[in-house]
Design an enzyme around this catalytic site. Structure first.
Site, PDB file in Angstrom:
ATOM      1  N   CYS A   1      65.345  28.326  29.677  1.00 26.15           N
ATOM      2  CA  CYS A   1      66.560  27.587  29.798  1.00 26.15           C
ATOM      3  C   CYS A   1      66.866  26.967  28.532  1.00 26.15           C
ATOM      4  O   CYS A   1      65.926  26.376  28.005  1.00 26.15           O
ATOM      5  CB  CYS A   1      66.500  26.735  30.885  1.00 26.15           C
ATOM      6  SG  CYS A   1      67.725  25.479  30.987  1.00 26.15           S
TER       7      CYS A   1
ATOM      8  N   LYS B   1      23.473  34.677  44.052  1.00 22.78           N
ATOM      9  CA  LYS B   1      25.063  34.684  43.878  1.00 22.78           C
ATOM     10  C   LYS B   1      25.502  33.285  45.059  1.00 22.78           C
ATOM     11  O   LYS B   1      24.868  33.095  46.018  1.00 22.78           O
ATOM     12  CB  LYS B   1      25.524  35.678  44.430  1.00 22.78           C
ATOM     13  CG  LYS B   1      25.511  37.007  43.518  1.00 22.78           C
ATOM     14  CD  LYS B   1      26.431  36.637  42.304  1.00 22.78           C
ATOM     15  CE  LYS B   1      26.565  37.949  41.925  1.00 22.78           C
ATOM     16  NZ  LYS B   1      27.623  37.916  40.639  1.00 22.78           N
TER      17      LYS B   1
ATOM     18  N   LYS C   1      23.502  30.092  36.537  1.00 23.27           N
ATOM     19  CA  LYS C   1      24.071  31.358  36.227  1.00 23.27           C
ATOM     20  C   LYS C   1      25.593  31.088  35.849  1.00 23.27           C
ATOM     21  O   LYS C   1      26.310  30.881  36.688  1.00 23.27           O
ATOM     22  CB  LYS C   1      23.966  32.556  37.299  1.00 23.27           C
ATOM     23  CG  LYS C   1      24.620  33.770  36.947  1.00 23.27           C
ATOM     24  CD  LYS C   1      24.213  34.765  37.723  1.00 23.27           C
ATOM     25  CE  LYS C   1      24.354  36.126  37.233  1.00 23.27           C
ATOM     26  NZ  LYS C   1      25.871  36.410  37.076  1.00 23.27           N
TER      27      LYS C   1
ATOM     28  N   GLU D   1      17.508  28.766  36.488  1.00 29.78           N
ATOM     29  CA  GLU D   1      18.556  28.353  35.703  1.00 29.78           C
ATOM     30  C   GLU D   1      19.841  28.488  36.390  1.00 29.78           C
ATOM     31  O   GLU D   1      20.137  29.211  37.374  1.00 29.78           O
ATOM     32  CB  GLU D   1      18.591  29.118  34.467  1.00 29.78           C
ATOM     33  CG  GLU D   1      17.295  29.311  33.663  1.00 29.78           C
ATOM     34  CD  GLU D   1      17.000  30.240  32.539  1.00 29.78           C
ATOM     35  OE1 GLU D   1      18.277  30.994  32.386  1.00 29.78           O
ATOM     36  OE2 GLU D   1      16.373  30.349  31.971  1.00 29.78           O
TER      37      GLU D   1
ATOM     38  N   CYS E   1      69.942  23.628  35.940  1.00 32.41           N
ATOM     39  CA  CYS E   1      71.189  23.218  35.388  1.00 32.41           C
ATOM     40  C   CYS E   1      72.252  24.374  35.544  1.00 32.41           C
ATOM     41  O   CYS E   1      73.122  24.600  35.183  1.00 32.41           O
ATOM     42  CB  CYS E   1      71.155  22.812  34.166  1.00 32.41           C
ATOM     43  SG  CYS E   1      70.589  24.128  32.708  1.00 32.41           S
TER      44      CYS E   1
ATOM     45  N   TYR F   1      20.022  31.558  26.904  1.00 28.24           N
ATOM     46  CA  TYR F   1      18.924  31.933  28.073  1.00 28.24           C
ATOM     47  C   TYR F   1      17.825  32.779  27.725  1.00 28.24           C
ATOM     48  O   TYR F   1      16.916  32.892  28.684  1.00 28.24           O
ATOM     49  CB  TYR F   1      19.524  32.264  29.251  1.00 28.24           C
ATOM     50  CG  TYR F   1      20.496  33.132  29.213  1.00 28.24           C
ATOM     51  CD1 TYR F   1      20.084  34.598  28.981  1.00 28.24           C
ATOM     52  CD2 TYR F   1      21.887  33.513  29.460  1.00 28.24           C
ATOM     53  CE1 TYR F   1      20.645  35.723  29.112  1.00 28.24           C
ATOM     54  CE2 TYR F   1      22.650  34.329  29.409  1.00 28.24           C
ATOM     55  CZ  TYR F   1      22.230  35.464  29.150  1.00 28.24           C
ATOM     56  OH  TYR F   1      22.771  36.720  28.936  1.00 28.24           O
TER      57      TYR F   1
ATOM     58  N   ASP G   1      29.303  31.499  34.295  1.00 26.10           N
ATOM     59  CA  ASP G   1      30.310  32.585  34.496  1.00 26.10           C
ATOM     60  C   ASP G   1      31.007  32.861  33.044  1.00 26.10           C
ATOM     61  O   ASP G   1      31.909  32.058  33.097  1.00 26.10           O
ATOM     62  CB  ASP G   1      31.144  32.357  35.490  1.00 26.10           C
ATOM     63  CG  ASP G   1      31.866  33.485  36.184  1.00 26.10           C
ATOM     64  OD1 ASP G   1      31.491  34.628  35.661  1.00 26.10           O
ATOM     65  OD2 ASP G   1      32.741  33.493  36.909  1.00 26.10           O
TER      66      ASP G   1
ATOM     67  N   CYS H   1      69.760  19.992  30.459  1.00 26.59           N
ATOM     68  CA  CYS H   1      69.111  20.528  31.675  1.00 26.59           C
ATOM     69  C   CYS H   1      68.183  19.222  32.483  1.00 26.59           C
ATOM     70  O   CYS H   1      67.320  18.676  31.427  1.00 26.59           O
ATOM     71  CB  CYS H   1      68.087  21.566  31.474  1.00 26.59           C
ATOM     72  SG  CYS H   1      67.266  22.139  32.945  1.00 26.59           S
TER      73      CYS H   1
ATOM     74  N   CYS I   1      69.461  29.099  35.008  1.00 25.94           N
ATOM     75  CA  CYS I   1      68.165  28.089  35.400  1.00 25.94           C
ATOM     76  C   CYS I   1      68.487  27.425  36.979  1.00 25.94           C
ATOM     77  O   CYS I   1      69.505  27.200  36.989  1.00 25.94           O
ATOM     78  CB  CYS I   1      68.684  26.811  34.172  1.00 25.94           C
ATOM     79  SG  CYS I   1      67.646  25.340  34.563  1.00 25.94           S
TER      80      CYS I   1
HETATM   81  S1  IVH Z   1      19.180  36.408  32.205  1.00 29.67           S
HETATM   82  C1  IVH Z   1      16.815  39.928  31.566  1.00 29.67           C
HETATM   83  N1  IVH Z   1      19.869  33.882  32.551  1.00 29.67           N
HETATM   84  O1  IVH Z   1      24.365  37.246  34.193  1.00 29.67           O
HETATM   85  C2  IVH Z   1      17.932  38.992  32.004  1.00 29.67           C
HETATM   86  N2  IVH Z   1      21.624  35.739  32.711  1.00 29.67           N
HETATM   87  O2  IVH Z   1      23.731  39.869  35.666  1.00 29.67           O
HETATM   88  C3  IVH Z   1      19.195  39.095  31.797  1.00 29.67           C
HETATM   89  N3  IVH Z   1      24.087  35.103  32.951  1.00 29.67           N
HETATM   90  O3  IVH Z   1      24.451  39.654  31.732  1.00 29.67           O
HETATM   91  C4  IVH Z   1      20.059  37.961  32.144  1.00 29.67           C
HETATM   92  N4  IVH Z   1      23.421  33.113  33.189  1.00 29.67           N
HETATM   93  O4  IVH Z   1      25.730  37.420  31.243  1.00 29.67           O
HETATM   94  C5  IVH Z   1      20.483  35.413  32.401  1.00 29.67           C
HETATM   95  N5  IVH Z   1      20.788  31.724  32.910  1.00 29.67           N
HETATM   96  C6  IVH Z   1      21.052  32.903  32.772  1.00 29.67           C
HETATM   97  C7  IVH Z   1      22.156  33.610  32.865  1.00 29.67           C
HETATM   98  C8  IVH Z   1      22.622  34.918  32.806  1.00 29.67           C
HETATM   99  C9  IVH Z   1      24.464  34.009  33.163  1.00 29.67           C
HETATM  100  C10 IVH Z   1      24.773  36.504  32.991  1.00 29.67           C
HETATM  101  C11 IVH Z   1      24.399  37.269  31.760  1.00 29.67           C
HETATM  102  C12 IVH Z   1      23.875  38.558  32.347  1.00 29.67           C
HETATM  103  C13 IVH Z   1      24.242  38.402  33.546  1.00 29.67           C
HETATM  104  C14 IVH Z   1      23.211  39.029  34.649  1.00 29.67           C
END
Ligand code: IVH
Length: 678
Positions: free
Chosen positions: A433, A321, A123, A121, A418, A232, A125, A438, A415
């Site tokens: 301003c 990451k 991740k 999946e 002007c 998720y 932000d 201006c 400003c």
């Molecule tokens: S699973 C037990 N799936 O990442 C499973 N987390 O460090 C826990 N996050 O707190 C999370 N996308 O805020 C999962 N597809 C995804 C995610 C996801 C973002 C975030 C979530 C979690 C943090 C984990």
């Protein structure tokens, strides 16, 4: 919109239930399935009707009414929310070998050499939330907090359109869904741009913006932020249990929750996980939202169970990451920018550096509070990051690299364009301003007025505006409409054809509807959305100009700040003179829907039953476009009832009142007969 009220509380209740069901259904089609069947305007019309009913029959307001999206009253603080099961976090993998080690570890734990099926999946932000549904209704929304207890933010959660207030398709009796609330990049950038123009603090990245929005004590503020969600997982789930994580996600989607199913992959082994990681890294730039990595999960829920969890992280999942898009460079200068509202903002000029494949030479410093917070000086070595906003951010100053030659960044008292004195009012983070002539403000106002979302004058780009200003040919937006072909011939590289094209585009822009015109005027706090609302409400510039503060404030979504700003705009002599000139030059913008036919003037229609050729709200729009009225309930005043299949009590009532009953076809034929092009 139909404004007639139902005859009785009983009828109001019936109509309210019908409208709620329609709104929940369309929200599901739009958010969960991404397959809307009606336009935003149509959705809005149904919602407006529902709000009207709730205004008159407040007992109809329930916590899961679609009206609650607009935001309930502010709260004093948040209470604590205990999670049904701890909200765990994820262990991190930073490279290929970490991922292989993860797979080996699981095989050792399971004492098996069999390949493990994984789910990859994205991740996202944002901010993790837990949503509790009971009997299909959203009853609580909470932040993660420390994983055991979070904060209860239910009223803020309710304002997020992508989070269903009611589930669909036989949802379980009890469920706690987990997901990430986030902002897509486009709306985030638009919001930041608007905030900059309005002299408000822009957010450093979508994550901060999301966190800030969810922690608002006033849900009406949250309601205005472009938040969405990706679900998720679940904490608790009653009833039949799925076998795999993928099946679980499919069920969540079926029940109406938003799951980015298209963007995840089920893969047979760790090799494919690695390939998937490379793919996602590639896709990253093209996605409409920020991702900071990939989450790998064991797909089988039985295996997940067997693997269990350590104290704070599950054994069956890991986050890989992505490298952050950060680089080190030098702050060479800070220049001041004057916006169309006069807001003076500092812009960092950097020694060019490549960050994640893009050359960066400017960064946003947002405002003077941010400069203080960073403690930044000209000449400093800084870390820049590209995280969501088009304009990168300075995230850190490496003070240990200072030579002592660095210069402080001083807030201006004049400003830069002007030279008129500037002031910073209480609660504002930038000085402004106020110079009416201006040149910097004028330039920005002109650019805004002619832009795509406003008067949309094609060909009138920055280059043309720069020349107009340089040759002193315009001193207000009204002057645009006084330009002649000869004026354009004074430009460099301007021929007959181009000049004619520009004049044509200028002439054409006179036909823009009121909402575009209003937006173009650049009234502080009136963005495109509010311009639409004001335009719909007042219908003409004159009517808006005459509006009292109280009248403005009585409109949903118009708060005291906006009302004051609109009044101040129309109280300004200079603005009034420009508006008068625009009028004399042939601009008399009207609300689009008010410019309509009259063929059904004085006739009231009611729609009932399931319609096949058009939706109820489309039918209502058709009636209103020809000057008629659409109502939700049958009364003596009803002229026509348009009945689809399975019509119920409304049909019986119409028959008893001798109201003319029309089939869909008969209605369309009637419409054809009276139609004047709107
Ligand atoms: S699973 C037990 N799936 O990442 C499973 N987390 O460090 C826990 N996050 O707190 C999370 N996308 O805020 C999962 N597809 C995804 C995610 C996801 C973002 C975030 C979530 C979690 C943090 C984990």
């Amino acid at each position: 919109m139909q404004t007639e009220l139902p005859d009785s509380a009983e009828q109001a209740k019936e109509e309210h239930a019908d409208l709620s069901a329609q709104l929940h259904h369309h929200a599901y089609l739009y958010h969960a399935l991404d397959r809307p069947e009606i336009s935003d305007a149509e959705y809005d019309q149904i919602l407006q009707r529902l709000l009207l009913l709730e205004d008159n029959y407040p007992e109809l307001i329930t916590s899961d009414s679609p009206s609650q999206r607009i935001g309930a009253a502010p709260v004093e603080g948040f209470t604590q929310a205990q999670h049904s099961k701890p909200m765990l976090s994820l262990e991190n993998a930073f490279n290929e070998s970490d991922l292989r080690e993860f797979d080996n570890r699981l095989k050792r734990f399971l004492a098996s050499s069999k390949d493990i099926e994984y789910l990859c999946e994205m991740k996202l932000d944002g901010v993790a939330v837990a949503l509790t549904y009971q009997h299909g209704r959203l009853v609580r929304g909470a932040t993660r907090g420390d994983g055991i207890t979070g904060e209860e933010i239910t009223e803020n959660i309710r304002t997020i359109g992508a989070i269903p207030l009611q589930l669909q398709n036989k949802a379980p009796t009890r469920m706690e869904v987990r997901g990430e609330v986030y902002m897509e990049l486009e709306p985030f950038r638009r919001m930041n741009q608007l905030r900059r123009e309005e002299g408000e603090v822009s957010f450093a990245n979508p994550r901060n913006a999301t966190a800030g929005s969810l922690r608002q004590l006033d849900p009406r503020v949250t309601a205005k932020r472009p938040l969405t969600i990706n679900c998720y997982g679940v904490g608790e789930l009653s009833g039949r249990q799925p076998e795999t994580h993928f099946q679980l996600l499919e069920s969540l989607r079926r029940w109406g929750l938003k799951v980015n199913l298209e963007l995840l992959r089920v893969v047979p082994d760790i090799e494919e996980v690695l390939a998937c990681y490379q793919d996602m890294l590639q896709q990253r730039e093209a996605l409409p939202f920020e991702i900071d990595g990939m989450v790998v999960k064991v797909n089988s829920l039985a295996l997940q169970q067997e693997l269990g969890e350590k104290s704070r992280t599950p054994r069956w999942a890991i986050a890989c990451k992505f490298p952050p898009r950060q680089e080190q460079t030098i702050l060479e200068d800070v220049r001041l920018q004057v916006g169309r509202t006069g807001a003076i903002t500092p812009v960092a000029h950097l020694r060019p550096v490549t960050v994640g494949g893009v050359t960066v030479s400017r960064a946003s410093l947002h405002n003077w509070d941010e400069i203080d917070r960073l403690g930044i000086r000209i000449g400093d070595t800084v870390i820049v990051e590209r995280a969501g906003d088009v304009i990168p951010d300075i995230v850190k100053v490496l003070t240990e690299r200072r030579s002592g030659q660095e210069k402080e960044i001083v807030e201006p008292n004049h400003c830069p364009a002007c030279n008129s004195p500037v002031s910073r009012s209480e609660g504002e983070v930038v000085p402004r301003c106020h110079g009416l002539s201006c040149p910097a403000r004028l330039k920005e106002s002109l650019k805004h007025f002619v832009s795509r979302g406003a008067m949309d004058i094609e060909g009138m780009g920055d280059r043309v505006i720069d020349q107009l200003l340089r040759l002193n040919m315009v001193s207000s937006v009204a002057d645009i409409y006084k330009l002649t072909k000869e004026d354009f011939f004074r430009f460099e590289r301007m021929g007959e054809t181009l000049a004619e094209k520009l004049l044509g585009a200028i002439e054409q822009s006179k036909q823009r509807p009121l909402e575009k015109f209003l937006f173009g005027l650049g009234i502080r706090h009136v963005g495109s959305h509010l311009a639409k609302i004001l335009s719909r409400q007042f219908g003409s510039l004159d009517a808006l100009q005459r509006a009292e503060i109280a009248e403005l404030q009585s409109i949903h979504e118009v708060g005291p700040q906006v009302a004051k700003s609109v009044q101040a705009f129309f109280a300004d002599e200079h603005n009034l003179a420009v508006l008068q000139q625009l009028k004399e030059l042939g601009l008399n913008p009207q609300t689009a829907s008010r410019a309509r036919g009259q063929g059904l003037l004085g006739k009231t229609f009611v729609f009932t039953g399931s319609l096949e050729q058009f939706t109820r709200s489309e039918g209502q729009t058709l009636v209103e476009q020809q000057g008629g009225r659409a109502s939700g309930s049958v009364s003596k005043k009803t002229d026509y009832l348009v009945a689809g299949a399975n019509a119920g009590s409304k049909l019986t009532k119409a028959q008893s009142l001798n109201v003319t009953i029309l089939s869909e076809e008969e209605f369309l034929a009637l419409l054809e007969g009276v139609k004047e092009e709107p």
